[in-house]
Design a protein around this motif. Structure first.
Motif, PDB file in Angstrom:
ATOM      1  N   UNK A 110      -7.469   5.631  -3.120  1.00  0.00           N
ATOM      2  CA  UNK A 110      -8.098   4.784  -2.506  1.00  0.00           C
ATOM      3  C   UNK A 110      -8.827   3.631  -3.192  1.00  0.00           C
ATOM      4  N   UNK A 111      -9.288   4.134  -4.462  1.00  0.00           N
ATOM      5  CA  UNK A 111     -10.109   3.014  -5.077  1.00  0.00           C
ATOM      6  C   UNK A 111      -9.182   2.035  -5.564  1.00  0.00           C
ATOM      7  N   UNK A 112      -8.117   2.460  -5.928  1.00  0.00           N
ATOM      8  CA  UNK A 112      -6.912   1.405  -6.500  1.00  0.00           C
ATOM      9  C   UNK A 112      -6.425   0.270  -5.291  1.00  0.00           C
TER      10      UNK A 112
ATOM     11  N   UNK B 295      -6.625  17.399  -5.367  1.00  0.00           N
ATOM     12  CA  UNK B 295      -6.295  16.496  -4.739  1.00  0.00           C
ATOM     13  C   UNK B 295      -7.329  15.595  -4.095  1.00  0.00           C
ATOM     14  N   UNK B 296      -8.655  16.038  -4.093  1.00  0.00           N
ATOM     15  CA  UNK B 296      -9.734  15.123  -3.751  1.00  0.00           C
ATOM     16  C   UNK B 296      -9.718  13.858  -4.699  1.00  0.00           C
ATOM     17  N   UNK B 297      -9.859  14.307  -5.902  1.00  0.00           N
ATOM     18  CA  UNK B 297      -9.780  13.342  -6.972  1.00  0.00           C
ATOM     19  C   UNK B 297      -8.786  12.468  -6.995  1.00  0.00           C
TER      20      UNK B 297
ATOM     21  N   UNK C 294      -1.080   9.683  -1.757  1.00  0.00           N
ATOM     22  CA  UNK C 294      -2.119  10.503  -1.020  1.00  0.00           C
ATOM     23  C   UNK C 294      -1.495  11.509  -0.083  1.00  0.00           C
ATOM     24  N   UNK C 295      -0.433  11.190   0.471  1.00  0.00           N
ATOM     25  CA  UNK C 295       0.360  12.155   1.251  1.00  0.00           C
ATOM     26  C   UNK C 295       0.810  13.513   0.485  1.00  0.00           C
TER      27      UNK C 295
ATOM     28  N   UNK D  51       0.687  -1.133  -0.005  1.00  0.00           N
ATOM     29  CA  UNK D  51       0.001  -0.087  -0.026  1.00  0.00           C
ATOM     30  C   UNK D  51       1.029   1.213   0.117  1.00  0.00           C
ATOM     31  N   UNK D  52       2.071   1.010   0.258  1.00  0.00           N
ATOM     32  CA  UNK D  52       2.930   2.133   0.495  1.00  0.00           C
ATOM     33  C   UNK D  52       3.037   3.296  -0.901  1.00  0.00           C
TER      34      UNK D  52
END
Length: 223
Positions: free
Chosen positions: A67-69, A59-61, A23-24, A16-17
């Motif tokens: 997250x979906x991936x 950023x939200x998209x 995301x970060x 998940x890294x």
């Protein structure tokens, strides 16, 4: 009950890294833009609002995509196992399954040619050779593997329960050489075959084994 293997858990987290880093980065970039575009750098209020909203929208998209991936990728199996309908086997079913397993085991026994009437070994002293005699394999690397959660009887204990006396000097040689079995997991497997080198079988050890018994069992263990 399945035993949680922390090494497998860490491997899942490791997979998940890249997504967590993405995301970060998106979150940090949105913050930087928010603080960078202020009254001092951009005088027009409408422009500031557009830049702020668009940066957070991007950023939200990006976060939603990441997250979906994760959910459809590395975490898909875990989520599926956690959400599927779980069924409990009745005691009757378990009992019948155990009886069937015993029948399959008894029918699968391979007959040995009993030269010199060596069999049965009951009540005899036996030299048990092979590192696997002190660390047997109870399954493979996946669903068929057995953990400490399951009641198992080691080979040497089983022989003792059958009335055999085994050569403890040989057993000590193997446990002193290596006590633990190489790691064998779904994510990573050590295919090392720990067998004591022939040179470590001293003349005294071999002589003592001959004095202990003329009977011997050789254990070959592979995953």
């Amino acid at each position: 009950m399945l035993q949680i293997n922390m090494a497998d858990v860490m491997n899942v987290i490791g997979s998940l890294t890249p997504y967590l880093i993405a995301i970060g980065v998106l979150f940090v970039l949105a913050l930087i833009i928010t603080f960078a575009v202020n009254k001092k750098t951009v005088k027009d209020v409408a422009t500031r609002k557009i830049v702020h909203s668009e940066s957070w929208l991007v950023a939200l998209v990006g976060i939603v995509v990441a997250v979906s991936m994760m959910l459809t990728g590395p975490l898909s199996t875990l989520l599926n196992n956690a959400t599927i309908t779980k069924y409990t086997l009745s005691d009757t079913t378990v009992s019948k399954a155990n009886e069937l397993a015993k029948d399959v085991q008894s029918e699968a026994v391979t007959l040995l040619k009993n030269d010199d009437s060596n069999l049965p070994l009951s009540g005899k002293k036996v030299n048990v050779f092979g590192w696997g005699s002190t660390n047997p394999v109870y399954g493979g690397t996946g669903s068929g593997s057995m953990s400490k959660q399951y009641k198992t009887v080691s080979l040497l204990d089983g022989m003792k329960q059958a009335g055999l006396k085994t050569n403890t000097e040989l057993s000590k040689l193997y446990t002193d050489y290596r006590k633990d079995r190489p790691v064998s997991q779904i994510w990573s497997t050590d295919w090392t075959l720990p067998e004591v080198p022939a040179k470590q079988y001293s003349d005294k050890l071999v002589s003592d084994a001959k004095d202990f018994s003329d009977e011997a069992v050789v254990v070959l263990t592979r995953v």
